[in-house]
Enzyme design. Structure first.
Site, PDB file in Angstrom:
ATOM      1  N   GLY A   1       0.815  -1.037  -0.199  1.00 13.80           N
ATOM      2  CA  GLY A   1      -0.110  -0.107  -0.071  1.00 13.80           C
ATOM      3  C   GLY A   1       1.011   1.227   0.051  1.00 13.80           C
ATOM      4  O   GLY A   1       1.860   1.366   0.704  1.00 13.80           O
TER       5      GLY A   1
ATOM      6  N   GLY B   1      -1.806   7.237   2.216  1.00 14.90           N
ATOM      7  CA  GLY B   1      -1.177   7.738   3.054  1.00 14.90           C
ATOM      8  C   GLY B   1      -0.645   7.162   4.244  1.00 14.90           C
ATOM      9  O   GLY B   1       0.578   7.505   4.605  1.00 14.90           O
TER      10      GLY B   1
ATOM     11  N   LYS C   1      -9.247  -1.621  11.203  1.00 12.39           N
ATOM     12  CA  LYS C   1     -10.053  -1.072  12.356  1.00 12.39           C
ATOM     13  C   LYS C   1     -11.395  -1.868  12.667  1.00 12.39           C
ATOM     14  O   LYS C   1     -11.878  -2.013  13.724  1.00 12.39           O
ATOM     15  CB  LYS C   1     -10.150   0.114  11.824  1.00 12.39           C
TER      16      LYS C   1
ATOM     17  N   GLU D   1     -13.237   4.862   4.800  1.00 13.79           N
ATOM     18  CA  GLU D   1     -13.528   3.823   5.812  1.00 13.79           C
ATOM     19  C   GLU D   1     -14.349   4.400   7.005  1.00 13.79           C
ATOM     20  O   GLU D   1     -15.100   3.911   7.485  1.00 13.79           O
ATOM     21  CB  GLU D   1     -12.403   3.066   6.267  1.00 13.79           C
TER      22      GLU D   1
ATOM     23  N   HIS E   1     -18.771   4.381   8.650  1.00 15.10           N
ATOM     24  CA  HIS E   1     -19.592   4.109  10.092  1.00 15.10           C
ATOM     25  C   HIS E   1     -20.663   5.224  10.358  1.00 15.10           C
ATOM     26  O   HIS E   1     -21.071   4.986  11.440  1.00 15.10           O
ATOM     27  CB  HIS E   1     -18.357   4.539  11.242  1.00 15.10           C
TER      28      HIS E   1
END
Lengths: 347, 347
Positions: free
Chosen positions: B14, B17, B139, B209, B213
């Site tokens: 990856g 960021g 997470k 992501e 939520h």
């Protein structure tokens, strides 16, 4: 050491304030059983497990107090009493070692004056018995250094020792290891503790060890003080002891794992109020470092004011003792500090 | 996997960021070397170690950006460039696996939409190569559950996976394990985070992501949103995203080690400011419990406001990666959560 299923069979060395707190907290855990406890004059032991609350309630001589309490209990206590070995003896540590086959772990809650006292007891224990797991709540740098030097003989006895595993060093030093992760460079670890106890008589040994940190005092001088002399000292300070630049093993335990380069980067101090249970300051670990972006910042770990010294010292010690069992189960023997592993949760 | 002395050879999966932050922080550590990094279009690798700062500075396509940066550097860069393999390819994960013999550890810094994306990559990796150590900063509860289910095949490949090892879950959940030690009963673990970033474009995947939520959103819906739609959403909230009752794996990771009985005792939420680097609130873990004395109290772990998400996520991840190397060296294979061990300090 026989392999044992079921609750961890724990012995407590020492029956002062911390030893009794250990008995009490072990009594609240279903994963642990209080198998034995001793003071300087005798031992109380039972393979079935002792009544932890009864032990925790004894003041003064452990064996005498135990006999009086059991004698005073109603008929229901008699059956249990017959399975308990409660006796005065000249060598309580030796008496405990004779029970080693029925023990998994030992909590060392003895006062440690002089510095070599507990290291010498551990040395004796691992020489006499193999496969035991020990935890101590030592505070002084020199004492923890002596413990770490025992690594070869602890390994040879296939035993495990977790050292410096109370609050400071202990939880707060481990929190510093977590906090360090965010930084490229750690500048300073500051531990500032507050302890409030209603009457110092319940924690004579702990307070005597703290007095040894005062300017002009030493371990030897504090050990030689009479209770009346300590009363007099506390009278002069209105019951408060403020300690700075304490010789606390957080320094070597953090240096050992690379959080700091030098022990001088770790500062431990605090305020003890020997006359009030309320903490005079909140116990706080502050780690200051520089981030990858060149910013200076501090992470903090703060203990709730309502938690007692006993809860913050003995709770972690039992968690590290369980970690010690894990290490032993995986064939990892030797002496480890609180900064090397997370304690495990004991239910 | 050959045994290797010297710095740990780390690959980063990856190059968004977090992936670039990982490259940058690895570049600041003498105990680690950035051996490879890939994005969805290609890979850049060198057994001698990549110039981490150069990698961290690339925006957009990794391979193209790398070639442009190297091409633009002065003569000194040419010798290094010849030893670097920088190429576009259809299967960068496969390309990295071909280098597995020259790697010790892999930091997984990929976006994880859908939940099975990273677990499937790990499954592929441990099936293809043995003896590697992985760390992820996942997470979501469901994603971590999927990772934990990989334990048998990870063990079979004599590999180690540390999962949920960023900030939350990660450092803050580990701090909860420490905090729990003082209590007989833990009532609640509250994690309330603040993140401030100057422009959300740098952390597209992370923010997507987080949007998943929000009430009325899902992982699928967030993944399908265009950048313009996200801009529009942030316009309506003045750049702030306040999230409550997040499906964060702190719950299962704390239940797994016995800190809580039920995932409902763990609450994770926070505020992200996508327009200012200053944190809108201080990131804090608060554990509330009942002590042996029957008192309710709370321990807290508070991150310094000046520390960035990248420092607090990648720093711990690298510490857990080093812990993974320790586990592997001691023959302890499988999938472990952030609540099971202290991360180690990487210098």
């Amino acid at each position: 050491m026989t392999q044992h299923e079921g609750p961890m069979r724990v012995a407590v060395l020492g029956a002062g304030g911390l030893g009794k707190a250990a008995a009490r907290i072990i009594g609240a855990k279903r994963q642990m059983r209080l198998a034995a406890i001793c003071d300087s004059k005798g031992i109380v032991a039972s393979p079935q497990g002792l009544k932890a609350a009864l032990i925790a309630g004894i003041s003064g001589d452990l064996v005498g107090g135990y006999r009086a309490a059991e004698g005073g209990s109603d008929g229901g206590g008699v059956a249990v009493a017959t399975e308990v070995d409660a006796r005065h003896c000249d060598d309580p540590v030796g008496a405990m070692l004779q029970l080693a086959d029925g023990l998994d772990g030992i909590v060392v809650a003895l006062p440690n004056l002089p510095n070599e006292f507990i290291p010498n007891i551990i040395k004796r224990c691992v020489t006499a018995a193999s496969g035991l797991v020990f935890v101590d709540v030592l505070k002084r740098t020199r004492a923890v250094e002596l413990m770490l030097q025992l690594d070869p003989i602890v390994k040879a006895s296939r035993s495990v020792v977790l050292t410096g595993c109370g609050a400071t060093p202990g939880t707060l030093a481990a929190a510093a290891v977590l906090a360090a992760q965010s930084f490229i460079e750690v500048e300073k670890v500051d531990i500032w503790w507050g302890v409030g106890i209603a009457n110092w008589e319940a924690y004579r040994a702990t307070i005597r060890e703290d007095i040894a940190h005062l300017p002009g005092y030493s371990v030897e001088r504090a050990a030689a003080m009479t209770d009346a002399e300590i009363d007099e000292l506390l009278e002069r300070t209105n019951g408060l002891l403020e300690l700075r630049h304490m010789e606390h093993a957080d320094d070597v335990l953090l240096q050992r794992v690379g959080v700091v380069d030098s022990p001088e980067q770790v500062e431990v101090g605090g305020v003890m109020d020997t006359r009030h249970p309320k903490k005079p300051v909140s116990t706080t670990m502050t780690l200051t470092g520089i981030t990858i972006d060149g910013k200076r910042s501090s992470h903090r770990f703060v203990l709730g004011d309502e938690t007692t010294m006993a809860a913050n010292v003995i709770g972690p010690a039992l968690g590290y003792l369980k970690r010690g069992m894990w290490l032993k189960a995986h064939g990892l023997f030797g002496v480890f500090g609180c900064t090397e592993f997370l304690p495990m949760v004991v239910r």
